[in-house]
Design an enzyme around this catalytic site. Structure first.
Site, short mmCIF file in Angstrom:
data_model
loop_
_atom_site.label_atom_id
_atom_site.label_comp_id
_atom_site.label_asym_id
_atom_site.label_seq_id
_atom_site.Cartn_x
_atom_site.Cartn_y
_atom_site.Cartn_z
N HIS A 147 2.24 3.47 -9.21
CA HIS A 147 2.03 2.05 -9.49
C HIS A 147 3.24 1.46 -10.25
CE1 HIS A 147 -1.83 2.41 -7.74
NE2 HIS A 147 -2.41 3.06 -8.74
N LEU B 201 10.43 -20.51 -4.40
CA LEU B 201 9.49 -19.59 -3.74
C LEU B 201 8.12 -19.74 -4.38
CD1 LEU B 201 8.97 -17.06 -1.85
CD2 LEU B 201 9.34 -15.68 -3.89
N ASP C 16 0.83 -1.21 0.00
CA ASP C 16 0.00 0.00 0.00
C ASP C 16 0.86 1.26 0.00
OD1 ASP C 16 -2.36 1.40 -0.02
OD2 ASP C 16 -2.68 1.27 2.15
C1 IPE Z 1 -5.64 -2.59 -0.08
O1 IPE Z 1 -5.26 -1.29 -0.26
C2 IPE Z 1 -5.57 -3.34 -1.37
C3 IPE Z 1 -4.23 -3.47 -1.94
C4 IPE Z 1 -3.11 -3.05 -1.43
C5 IPE Z 1 -4.19 -4.16 -3.18
P1 IPE Z 1 -6.33 -0.12 -0.43
O2 IPE Z 1 -5.54 1.14 -0.53
O3 IPE Z 1 -7.26 -0.43 -1.53
O4 IPE Z 1 -7.13 -0.21 0.93
P2 IPE Z 1 -7.95 0.88 1.74
O5 IPE Z 1 -8.97 1.44 0.78
O6 IPE Z 1 -6.98 1.93 2.20
O7 IPE Z 1 -8.56 0.13 2.88
C1 IPE Z 2 -1.64 0.31 -3.41
O1 IPE Z 2 -1.44 1.67 -3.43
C2 IPE Z 2 -1.94 -0.25 -4.77
C3 IPE Z 2 -3.34 -0.66 -4.97
C4 IPE Z 2 -4.24 -0.69 -4.04
C5 IPE Z 2 -3.72 -1.09 -6.30
P1 IPE Z 2 -2.65 2.70 -3.40
O2 IPE Z 2 -3.06 2.99 -4.81
O3 IPE Z 2 -3.73 2.22 -2.51
O4 IPE Z 2 -1.93 3.96 -2.76
P2 IPE Z 2 -2.51 4.95 -1.66
O5 IPE Z 2 -3.02 4.14 -0.53
O6 IPE Z 2 -3.59 5.75 -2.32
O7 IPE Z 2 -1.34 5.81 -1.28
MG MG Z 3 -4.09 2.42 -0.55
#
Ligand code: IPE
Ligand code: IPE
Ligand code: MG
Length: 257
Positions: free
Chosen positions: A52, A146, A35
């Site tokens: 990303h 792995l 995240d």
């Molecule tokens: C959780 O992250 C899903 C992934 C890392 C793939 P999100 O960014 O979507 O989760 P919330 O919305 O903060 O709970």
């Molecule tokens: C995690 O990073 C990737 C996915 C959930 C696809 P985020 O896109 O949730 O990044 P933040 O949480 O907005 O910083």
């Molecule tokens: Mg996120």
């Protein structure tokens, strides 16, 4: 649908992580919520997609670090069932990136002895992407170093619900007896039936929640939350999480001191 592998057998076979005995303990299975890509990009005045892209590079570092650490199972949360609610342009960016990643990394995964698997609602992705998933799984099926699982359009509740539906169907067909169904029998119907339960769950970005990841499987996982944003994740962060895991005493509800 359930794999034909017996979860009980896999769990019995899998070497158990021994935490509590010092920092050298290595978890057999690490689950990771990657995240913080969006915040990483925002902090640099870049579009989310740049975060990303940087996150995909961190995936490579993480896999290498996991192999070096002797972790046997690594499960990465890459796209949740709920992430379909993001703007269409971001979803397209993510699926495009996923396809590029699979094409560019497959050879290296194979050479590094990584067995690749996907869990989640594959049917929600395009036929082209599904074909890439199948190809990557087939291509790496004999690898043993792995076990890398990527959770895509994955949601813990959806997975449990799908398992409950399959159990109900099997009971209706007279294939299982609801009265004798136990936890091992039930989790054979989960999409994670081929893997041991995670010993350690790591979430980056400072958020402290599961966001619907491996709800059943993480019943006794040790949780470690790191303040690093996912695109900045490096081997040292994994070392920190493993050291923290090594300091935990796992009791499973049974210990009385
Ligand atoms: C959780 O992250 C899903 C992934 C890392 C793939 P999100 O960014 O979507 O989760 P919330 O919305 O903060 O709970
Ligand atoms: C995690 O990073 C990737 C996915 C959930 C696809 P985020 O896109 O949730 O990044 P933040 O949480 O907005 O910083
Ligand atoms: Mg996120």
């Amino acid at each position: 649908m359930a794999s034909d592998l017996s979860t009980a057998a896999i769990r019995a076979e899998a070497p158990r992580a021994k935490a509590g005995g010092g920092a050298a303990a290595v978890p057999c299975h690490v689950a990771l919520i990657m995240d913080g890509n969006g915040r990483w990009a925002k902090a640099r005045g870049l579009p989310r997609v740049a975060g990303h892209h940087a996150g995909a590079k961190a995936v490579r570092r993480c896999i290498e670090a996991a192999i070096d650490s002797g972790i046997e199972w690594l499960t990465l949360y890459a796209f949740s069932s709920e992430n379909w609610r993001r703007p269409a342009a971001e979803v397209t960016d993510l699926t495009t990136l996923l396809r590029q990643y699979l094409r560019s990394e497959l050879k290296e995964l194979g050479e590094n002895g990584v067995r690749f698997r996907v869990i989640g609602e594959r049917g929600r992705f395009s036929p082209e992407l599904r074909a890439e998933f199948d190809r990557a799984e087939r291509h790496t099926a004999d690898n043993r170093r792995l076990n890398l699982t990527i959770a895509l359009s994955y949601g813990g509740r959806t997975d449990i619900l799908a398992a409950a539906r399959d159990v109900a169907r099997a009971a209706k067909a007279g294939e299982i007896d609801p009265e004798t169904l136990d936890e091992d029998g039930f989790c054979r119907f989960l999409s994670t039936s081929a893997m041991p339960d995670p010993d350690l769950l790591i979430r980056t970005s400072g958020e402290q929640r599961l966001s619907n990841f491996l709800l059943w499987e993480c019943a006794y996982a040790e949780l470690v939350f790191l303040d690093v944003l996912w695109p900045d994740f490096c081997a040292q962060d994994l070392t920190v999480a493993l050291a923290e895991f090594g300091r935990r005493e796992r009791r499973y509800g049974a210990n009385v001191d």
